[in-house]
Design an enzyme around this catalytic site. Structure first.
Site, short mmCIF file in Angstrom:
data_model
loop_
_atom_site.label_atom_id
_atom_site.label_comp_id
_atom_site.label_asym_id
_atom_site.label_seq_id
_atom_site.Cartn_x
_atom_site.Cartn_y
_atom_site.Cartn_z
N HIS A 1 0.93 -1.06 -0.43
CA HIS A 1 0.15 -0.03 -0.05
C HIS A 1 1.22 0.95 0.18
CE1 HIS A 1 -3.37 -2.84 1.87
NE2 HIS A 1 -3.52 -3.02 0.87
N GLU B 1 1.47 3.85 3.12
CA GLU B 1 1.78 2.66 4.59
C GLU B 1 3.08 3.17 4.67
OE1 GLU B 1 0.10 -0.63 4.51
OE2 GLU B 1 -2.18 0.35 4.52
N ARG C 1 -2.94 4.30 -1.76
CA ARG C 1 -2.75 2.47 -1.18
C ARG C 1 -2.91 1.88 -2.38
NH1 ARG C 1 -5.09 -0.09 3.03
NH2 ARG C 1 -6.06 -2.05 2.39
N ASN D 1 -3.16 -6.02 -1.91
CA ASN D 1 -3.29 -6.79 -1.52
C ASN D 1 -4.41 -8.18 -1.13
OD1 ASN D 1 -1.90 -8.33 0.67
ND2 ASN D 1 -2.56 -7.20 2.67
N ARG D 2 -5.42 -7.36 -2.22
CA ARG D 2 -6.63 -8.51 -2.04
C ARG D 2 -6.37 -9.63 -3.91
NH1 ARG D 2 -6.14 -6.25 1.92
NH2 ARG D 2 -7.82 -5.66 3.58
N THR E 1 -0.96 -10.45 -1.27
CA THR E 1 0.94 -10.05 -1.90
C THR E 1 2.08 -11.48 -1.43
OG1 THR E 1 0.15 -7.83 -2.10
CG2 THR E 1 2.08 -9.34 -2.65
N GLU F 1 2.43 -5.54 10.42
CA GLU F 1 1.56 -4.30 10.64
C GLU F 1 1.67 -3.61 11.55
OE1 GLU F 1 -1.90 -2.20 9.19
OE2 GLU F 1 -2.38 -4.85 8.79
N TYR G 1 -9.99 1.53 5.78
CA TYR G 1 -11.79 0.68 5.79
C TYR G 1 -12.78 0.57 5.34
CZ TYR G 1 -8.21 -3.35 6.88
OH TYR G 1 -6.97 -4.24 6.99
#
Length: 308
Positions: free
Chosen positions: A16, A19, A58, A65-66, A162, A173, A283
């Site tokens: 992302h 981040e 992001r 990441n999906r 990923t 995280e 989110y």
């Protein structure tokens, strides 16, 4: 349990692009990787979503990441594919292929959260002795600084990450940190997590035996959306009593949301839960105000490398 020594490791930053701790560390290690090298290991730092990193967003088209499911990875390459799907195919080619013998042994995927989650390790498989041992080692090494294990094993909520290309996927995280911001304390914590993880792998490869262990984890139960009006707009926000209370017990009847006219919406149900990703900025688009978890104990058999 004996296992082959670990040979190939990747550290992903910028999955992302906003981040920044992972981005910053990976860029540093690409310039000077001395602190992540260990004898007999190939450790490759890698920026996963360079376009999103450049824009400090992001993602460009969709969440990188999906999209690491076999359907996306197998799509025919064309200009019409979303950037992140094409990028996923490139990453799968470099570090995979997913579910193959040739894939990387371990991928550490570095993330930040705006939620008050501290140091968090994300586990995808509760039966993985090697990763439970590693996470136990990292937690013990970081103490007294708390470190939490978030287990995302779930029939419908588990997603194609990923890092799932690797034989051993590890999500890291660390928060709270706003998007597009760097904080020295958060950076220091993430750097230590990687150091301890690499030390563990080095000890394992040297033939050290890790005796059976148990460790506490939090397993996802369900995701909770904000209350919404008939137009689908948010009609209540996270209650002050819940804000920043990630990992803390939340009991039925405790306040969860509050409306602008001061009406409190409590937790329903009949069991205590442990909220995570409370009010995570990223989110909102996923319609998730927080996730409910249940606390459990994971156990791992003893492990050592068989080829010392």
């Amino acid at each position: 349990m004996t296992g082959k020594p670990i040979k190939k490791i990747a550290i992903f930053g910028g999955t992302h692009g906003n981040e920044l701790t992972g981005v910053f560390l990976v860029k540093h290690w690409l310039q000077d990787g001395a602190e992540i090298q260990r004898t007999g290991l190939e450790v490759k730092p890698f920026i996963t979503n360079p376009r999103a990193v450049k824009k400090c967003m992001r993602y460009i088209d969709c969440d990188l990441n999906r999209v690491f499911d076999l359907e996306n990875l197998g799509k025919k390459i064309s200009e019409d594919l979303p950037y992140e799907v094409r990028r996923a195919q490139e990453i799968n080619h470099l570090f995979g292929p997913k579910d193959s013998k040739g894939s990387y042994d371990i991928i550490f995927d570095l993330h930040n959260t705006t939620s008050n989650m501290g140091c968090t390790l994300i586990l995808e498989d509760s039966k993985n002795d090697f990763l439970i041992q590693m996470f136990h080692y990292i937690k013990t090494s970081l103490a007294p600084l708390p470190c939490y294990i978030y287990l995302i094993e779930h029939p419908s909520l588990k997603y194609a990450t990923t890092r799932s290309i690797a034989k051993y996927p590890v999500g890291i995280e660390v928060g709270p940190q706003p998007q597009g911001v760097l904080r020295a304390d958060i950076l220091d914590q993430m750097r230590k997590m990687i150091k301890h993880a690499l030390d563990f792998i080095h000890h394992f490869n040297e033939g050290k035996e890790f005796p059976p262990c148990t460790t506490e984890a939090y397993k996802i139960m369900e995701k909770v959306d904000f209350p919404r009006n008939e137009n689908g707009e948010i009609s209540a926000i996270i209650h002050p009593n819940l804000q920043d209370q990630d990992w803390k017990p939340l009991h039925p009847g405790d306040p969860v949301f509050v409306t602008l006219d001061g009406k409190t919406i409590p937790l329903g149900g009949d069991c205590t839960v442990y909220p995570v990703f409370v009010n995570e900025a990223a989110y909102y688009e996923k319609k998730e105000a927080f996730a409910k978890t249940t606390k459990l104990t994971l156990s791992a058999k003893s492990i050592r490398s068989s080829f010392h």
